[in-house]
Design an enzyme around this catalytic site. Structure first.
Site, mmCIF file in Angstrom:
data_model
loop_
_atom_site.group_PDB
_atom_site.id
_atom_site.type_symbol
_atom_site.label_atom_id
_atom_site.label_comp_id
_atom_site.label_asym_id
_atom_site.label_seq_id
_atom_site.Cartn_x
_atom_site.Cartn_y
_atom_site.Cartn_z
ATOM 1 N N PRO A 277 0.782 -1.241 0.000
ATOM 2 C CG PRO A 277 -0.120 -1.087 2.141
ATOM 3 C CD PRO A 277 0.580 -2.034 1.231
ATOM 4 C CE1 TYR A 369 2.705 9.182 -2.086
ATOM 5 C CE2 TYR A 369 0.929 10.396 -3.146
ATOM 6 C CZ TYR A 369 1.408 9.672 -2.084
ATOM 7 O OH TYR A 369 0.583 9.423 -1.005
HETATM 8 C C1 DHB Z 1 -3.572 6.103 2.296
HETATM 9 C C2 DHB Z 1 -3.165 4.824 1.993
HETATM 10 C C3 DHB Z 1 -1.923 4.631 1.458
HETATM 11 O O1 DHB Z 1 -1.503 3.383 1.156
HETATM 12 C C4 DHB Z 1 -1.067 5.685 1.241
HETATM 13 O O2 DHB Z 1 0.168 5.450 0.729
HETATM 14 C C5 DHB Z 1 -1.480 6.946 1.529
HETATM 15 C C6 DHB Z 1 -2.742 7.157 2.062
HETATM 16 C C7 DHB Z 1 -4.922 6.305 2.861
HETATM 17 O O3 DHB Z 1 -5.639 5.328 3.085
HETATM 18 O O4 DHB Z 1 -5.304 7.457 3.112
#
Ligand code: DHB
Length: 380
Positions: A277, A369
């Site tokens: 994530p 990003y």
């Molecule tokens: C969120 C989740 C992410 O994996 C990330 O890199 C940034 C923000 C989020 O859930 O807000």
């Protein structure tokens, strides 16, 4: 997303979902949209609430050694990101699809795909106790990592690449006003932590934990203490606390299947690839697949030519591997790996120092990003 784009182009589709509508809408996921995903939603006629409620961010903070460093996406790339929960995205798409001539079928069961190499692949499923069969031109396998579609491809035609990380994220949602206007990614010697948000009233927070973490061992006061420790910075910045109303553990994996097509079955999103994530690429990659797939299907019906369908997998995979690299890199830079010695930790800090001080380092993070370019136009 695909159903909506096809509908706009006058192409019929049927959307099947195992779960209930409430489950899909309530399941908390990530919340960062690249501009390409925002553009797709707006062009698909589902961007009205996103434009009203989405929180536009021009950068992020990286915190290490107790200091926060800003990366300004707008100055470095001319682009920004929008914070808008993935379940809000789903809510908007479901509302649009439900008012179409083919509303999604929720709570179906026993789904199988057959004859996928033929010109008339079939989807069989059960709805309200009745067995049904759909005879299709194409099947889009948008059924996630644990779905049936990828496994319908013979193993001899499935090349899988995988990396599993020795940690996970414990995520919470809390009723607390975000204490920073932008996200904060932190590497602390106790592990990674991330400050994010969903709205002016809701803070989203994550901390690195073990993959088999027992969430019952994390009462609220322990979560807050750990988050405050990992996120506090020397400029006096602290997170605001409030009632926690959701907790969950997210495993971390990198996965790619190649090719993403077999016969007339096309895999898209998590059924074909998973990213850890860090960097929030999962939903954005799925949206990019759908842009390419929708464009190829529309081109096929308009011109009778299948060249874009043939190129679907290679077009998507080229960008997917770059997002895989970025997600792996962000993850590697920002987490404590078990068994590390001090060399690795110092190397990570040096990398963060470089990324937050060199214009080249900052630009490398920023352009990945905000999302690498997608050449395929949105077919509307
Ligand atoms: C969120 C989740 C992410 O994996 C990330 O890199 C940034 C923000 C989020 O859930 O807000």
């Amino acid at each position: 997303m695909l159903g909506r784009l096809l509908e706009i182009n006058g192409i019929d589709s049927v959307i099947l979902e195992n779960h209930s509508k409430d489950y899909v809408i309530d399941r908390v996921r990530a919340g960062v949209l690249e501009q390409g995903t925002v553009d797709l939603m707006i062009a698909s006629g589902v961007g009205e609430r996103l434009q009203r409620e989405g929180l536009r961010h021009d950068g992020v903070w990286l915190a290490f050694n107790g200091d926060r460093h800003h990366i300004n996406f707008r100055d470095l790339t001319g682009q920004s990101i929008v914070v808008y929960g993935q379940n809000e995205v789903l809510k908007d798409y479901i509302a649009a699809c439900e008012s179409s001539s083919h509303p999604p079928y929720f709570e179906v069961s026993d789904v199988s795909v057959d004859e996928i190499q033929s010109a008339t692949p079939k989807v069989r499923f059960r709805k309200d106790g009745i067995d049904q069969e759909l005879i299709c031109d194409f099947i889009a396998g948008c059924d996630g990592f644990h779905g049936i579609c990828r496994l319908a491809v013979p193993a001899s035609h499935r090349h899988c690449y995988e990396k599993v990380y020795p940690f996970a994220w414990l995520g919470i949602l809390a009723t607390a006003a975000p204490s920073s206007e932008e996200l904060v990614y932190a590497l602390h010697d106790r592990g990674f932590a991330l400050f994010s948000m969903r709205s002016p009233q809701v803070t989203r927070l994550y901390l690195q934990c073990s993959p088999d973490e027992d969430i019952t061992q994390w009462p609220d006061h322990r979560i807050w203490k750990e988050l405050q420790t990992r996120l506090e910075t020397s400029d006096g910045w602290r997170i605001n606390q409030g009632p926690i109303f959701q907790k969950g553990v997210t495993p971390m994996r990198s996965f790619v299947v190649d090719p993403m097509r077999y016969g007339n079955l096309f895999l898209a999103g998590d059924s074909a690839h998973i990213v850890p994530p860090t960097g929030a690429k999962g939903l954005n990659l799925a949206a990019a697949d759908i842009r390419v797939l929708a464009h190829a299907i529309v081109a096929y019906y308009k011109t009778g030519k299948s060249e874009e369908l043939t190129n679907y997998s290679s077009t998507c995979l080229r960008r997917i591997w770059k997002a895989q690299r970025f997600s792996w890199w962000m993850t590697s830079m920002l987490h404590r790996f078990g068994g590390e010695n001090d060399f690795d930790y110092h190397r990570q800090i040096a990398e963060l120092d470089y990324v937050t001080s060199s214009p080249a380092g900052m630009t490398c993070l920023a352009e990945n990003y905000v999302g690498l370019p997608i050449d395929t136009p949105i077919p509307v």
